[in-house]
Design an enzyme around this catalytic site. Structure first.
Site, PDB file in Angstrom:
ATOM      1  N   SER A  12       0.849  -1.194   0.000  1.00 28.94           N
ATOM      2  CA  SER A  12       0.000   0.000   0.000  1.00 28.94           C
ATOM      3  C   SER A  12       0.884   1.243   0.000  1.00 28.94           C
ATOM      4  O   SER A  12       1.679   1.454   0.926  1.00 28.94           O
ATOM      5  CB  SER A  12      -0.884   0.020   1.247  1.00 28.94           C
ATOM      6  OG  SER A  12      -1.365   1.340   1.458  1.00 28.94           O
ATOM      7  N   HIS A  37      -1.157  -1.209  -4.370  1.00 29.16           N
ATOM      8  CA  HIS A  37      -2.419  -0.883  -3.664  1.00 29.16           C
ATOM      9  C   HIS A  37      -2.459   0.608  -3.402  1.00 29.16           C
ATOM     10  O   HIS A  37      -1.554   1.174  -2.755  1.00 29.16           O
ATOM     11  CB  HIS A  37      -2.492  -1.660  -2.353  1.00 29.16           C
ATOM     12  CG  HIS A  37      -3.785  -1.495  -1.606  1.00 29.16           C
ATOM     13  ND1 HIS A  37      -4.954  -2.119  -1.993  1.00 29.16           N
ATOM     14  CD2 HIS A  37      -4.081  -0.766  -0.507  1.00 29.16           C
ATOM     15  CE1 HIS A  37      -5.917  -1.793  -1.144  1.00 29.16           C
ATOM     16  NE2 HIS A  37      -5.419  -0.976  -0.225  1.00 29.16           N
ATOM     17  N   ASP A  39      -4.536   3.651  -1.802  1.00 32.15           N
ATOM     18  CA  ASP A  39      -5.610   3.960  -0.846  1.00 32.15           C
ATOM     19  C   ASP A  39      -6.141   5.370  -1.059  1.00 32.15           C
ATOM     20  O   ASP A  39      -5.446   6.345  -0.763  1.00 32.15           O
ATOM     21  CB  ASP A  39      -5.076   3.853   0.594  1.00 32.15           C
ATOM     22  CG  ASP A  39      -4.944   2.409   1.039  1.00 32.15           C
ATOM     23  OD1 ASP A  39      -3.893   2.050   1.592  1.00 32.15           O
ATOM     24  OD2 ASP A  39      -5.903   1.636   0.814  1.00 32.15           O
ATOM     25  N   MET A  41      -8.740   8.198   0.024  1.00 38.55           N
ATOM     26  CA  MET A  41      -9.536   8.551   1.204  1.00 38.55           C
ATOM     27  C   MET A  41     -10.093   9.963   1.042  1.00 38.55           C
ATOM     28  O   MET A  41      -9.358  10.867   0.614  1.00 38.55           O
ATOM     29  CB  MET A  41      -8.655   8.499   2.454  1.00 38.55           C
ATOM     30  CG  MET A  41      -8.029   7.132   2.681  1.00 38.55           C
ATOM     31  SD  MET A  41      -6.938   7.161   4.116  1.00 38.55           S
ATOM     32  CE  MET A  41      -6.381   5.461   4.105  1.00 38.55           C
ATOM     33  N   HIS A  70      -8.227   1.219  -3.882  1.00 36.91           N
ATOM     34  CA  HIS A  70      -9.136   1.000  -2.750  1.00 36.91           C
ATOM     35  C   HIS A  70      -9.845   2.314  -2.455  1.00 36.91           C
ATOM     36  O   HIS A  70      -9.248   3.233  -1.889  1.00 36.91           O
ATOM     37  CB  HIS A  70      -8.300   0.510  -1.556  1.00 36.91           C
ATOM     38  CG  HIS A  70      -9.085   0.311  -0.300  1.00 36.91           C
ATOM     39  ND1 HIS A  70      -8.457   0.066   0.903  1.00 36.91           N
ATOM     40  CD2 HIS A  70     -10.410   0.327  -0.042  1.00 36.91           C
ATOM     41  CE1 HIS A  70      -9.386  -0.076   1.844  1.00 36.91           C
ATOM     42  NE2 HIS A  70     -10.579   0.081   1.293  1.00 36.91           N
ATOM     43  N   MET A  72     -11.949   4.513  -0.411  1.00 41.71           N
ATOM     44  CA  MET A  72     -12.581   4.749   0.888  1.00 41.71           C
ATOM     45  C   MET A  72     -13.264   6.112   0.798  1.00 41.71           C
ATOM     46  O   MET A  72     -12.832   7.116   1.412  1.00 41.71           O
ATOM     47  CB  MET A  72     -11.516   4.712   1.999  1.00 41.71           C
ATOM     48  CG  MET A  72     -11.029   3.307   2.275  1.00 41.71           C
ATOM     49  SD  MET A  72      -9.496   3.216   3.195  1.00 41.71           S
ATOM     50  CE  MET A  72      -8.324   3.349   1.853  1.00 41.71           C
ATOM     51  N   MET A 141     -11.203  -5.877   5.514  1.00 41.23           N
ATOM     52  CA  MET A 141     -10.376  -4.955   6.301  1.00 41.23           C
ATOM     53  C   MET A 141     -10.067  -5.604   7.639  1.00 41.23           C
ATOM     54  O   MET A 141     -10.984  -6.039   8.359  1.00 41.23           O
ATOM     55  CB  MET A 141     -11.103  -3.624   6.516  1.00 41.23           C
ATOM     56  CG  MET A 141     -11.306  -2.800   5.255  1.00 41.23           C
ATOM     57  SD  MET A 141      -9.790  -2.464   4.346  1.00 41.23           S
ATOM     58  CE  MET A 141      -8.902  -1.437   5.536  1.00 41.23           C
ATOM     59  N   ASP A 179      -6.459  -6.580   4.422  1.00 42.63           N
ATOM     60  CA  ASP A 179      -5.846  -5.251   4.376  1.00 42.63           C
ATOM     61  C   ASP A 179      -5.851  -4.613   5.759  1.00 42.63           C
ATOM     62  O   ASP A 179      -6.914  -4.321   6.304  1.00 42.63           O
ATOM     63  CB  ASP A 179      -6.656  -4.382   3.396  1.00 42.63           C
ATOM     64  CG  ASP A 179      -6.037  -3.042   3.140  1.00 42.63           C
ATOM     65  OD1 ASP A 179      -6.693  -2.214   2.487  1.00 42.63           O
ATOM     66  OD2 ASP A 179      -4.905  -2.790   3.628  1.00 42.63           O
TER      67      ASP A 179
HETATM   68  O1  LIG Z   1      -6.801   0.769   3.467  1.00 43.76           O
HETATM   69  C1  LIG Z   1      -5.936   0.839   4.342  1.00 43.76           C
HETATM   70  C2  LIG Z   1      -6.125   1.709   5.535  1.00 43.76           C
HETATM   71  O2  LIG Z   1      -7.426   2.245   5.518  1.00 43.76           O
HETATM   72  C3  LIG Z   1      -4.747   0.003   4.227  1.00 43.76           C
HETATM   73  O3  LIG Z   1      -4.459  -0.302   2.848  1.00 43.76           O
HETATM   74  C4  LIG Z   1      -3.499   0.519   4.949  1.00 43.76           C
HETATM   75  O4  LIG Z   1      -2.881   1.498   4.192  1.00 43.76           O
HETATM   76  C5  LIG Z   1      -2.572  -0.625   5.209  1.00 43.76           C
HETATM   77  O5  LIG Z   1      -1.490  -0.154   5.978  1.00 43.76           O
HETATM   78  P1  LIG Z   1      -0.758  -1.144   7.023  1.00 43.76           P
HETATM   79  O6  LIG Z   1      -1.761  -1.493   8.090  1.00 43.76           O
HETATM   80  O7  LIG Z   1      -0.308  -2.343   6.243  1.00 43.76           O
HETATM   81  O8  LIG Z   1       0.400  -0.326   7.557  1.00 43.76           O
HETATM   82 FE   LIG Z   2      -6.327  -0.265   1.583  1.00 48.65          FE
END
Ligand SMILES: O=C(CO)[C@@H](O)[C@H](O)COP(=O)(O)O
Ligand SMILES: [Fe+2]
Length: 225
Positions: A12, A37, A39, A41, A70, A72, A141, A179
């Protein structure tokens, strides 16, 4: 083309050095990653803001690995086309983001991307039973979404096992990704529960050598049922 070997590893980029994001993404293929990946947000669906389609588009030339986006965010529909055009290969939306997940997943596939559905820790596995035929990826998650570096929620292991059974019963070739809080200690738990894709931010980008970090996530072979 490297032969597919499970689990797939998807670092990620939320945990990457944002002053060098292009280099950080370019480094992943050589380090043995399978997906990138990303993310996204919005500060509304989750209490954090990261980046949008313009950053995905800017990063696209940096790697030919699949971009696993992903989302969010809520609502999702106004942004699906922008992420598909930015180069997302896979677009994952939260079942909690709104009432029209079924239609949004169909739209993602119509846009030429692989659709995925994501479940927050409080969401039961049955919440996705009506969209199994629409997805190529299910993402569980194992932290509450919004931040990297959180602790793995082992309470999600029975849910992962249940979803693995749902996938088996569906007869469809669906990836089961996890994740949040995935590292060399928690990866075996997720794999034994039935996950075949591991998303890891801090366990990769928090380490000096990405190839060693990725290899450390791959060592465990799933225990036979
Ligand atoms: O979607 C998410 C957080 O919301 C994940 O993708 C985190 O970014 C993963 O980070 P780590 O927990 O592996 O440090
Ligand atoms: Fe994620």
């Amino acid at each position: 083309m490297r032969p597919v070997s499970y689990p797939l590893i998807a670092p990620s980029v939320l945990a990457a050095d944002f002053t060098r994001l292009g280099e950080e993404v370019s480094a992943l293929k050589q380090a043995g990653a399978d997906w990138v990946h990303l993310d996204v947000m919005d500060g509304h669906f989750v209490p954090n803001i990261s980046f949008g389609p313009a950053v995905v588009k800017a990063l696209r030339p940096c790697s030919d690995l699949p971009f696993d986006v992903h989302l969010m965010i809520a609502p999702v529909d106004p942004y699906l086309e922008a992420f598909a055009q930015a180069g997302a290969d896979q677009i994952l939306i939260h079942i909690e983001a709104g009432p029209h997940t079924h239609r949004s997943l169909q739209r993602i596939r119509d846009l030429g991307a692989k659709p995925g559905v994501v479940l927050c820790p409080a969401t039961p596995p049955e919440a996705i039973s009506e969209v199994l035929d629409l997805v190529d990826i299910i993402l569980v998650m194992t932290v509450n979404p919004g931040f990297g570096g959180q602790k793995f929620l082992s309470s999600q292991l029975p849910k992962i096992r249940r979803i693995r059974d749902m996938i088996t019963q569906s007869g469809r070739d669906i990836r089961l990704a996890v994740d949040g809080g995935i590292d060399a200690a928690t990866a075996p738990l997720a794999i034994d529960a039935g996950a075949d894709v591991l998303i890891a931010g801090s366990a990769v980008y928090g380490k000096k050598d990405y190839a060693t970090a990725i290899a450390a996530l791959r060592t465990h072979v799933a225990k036979p049922k």
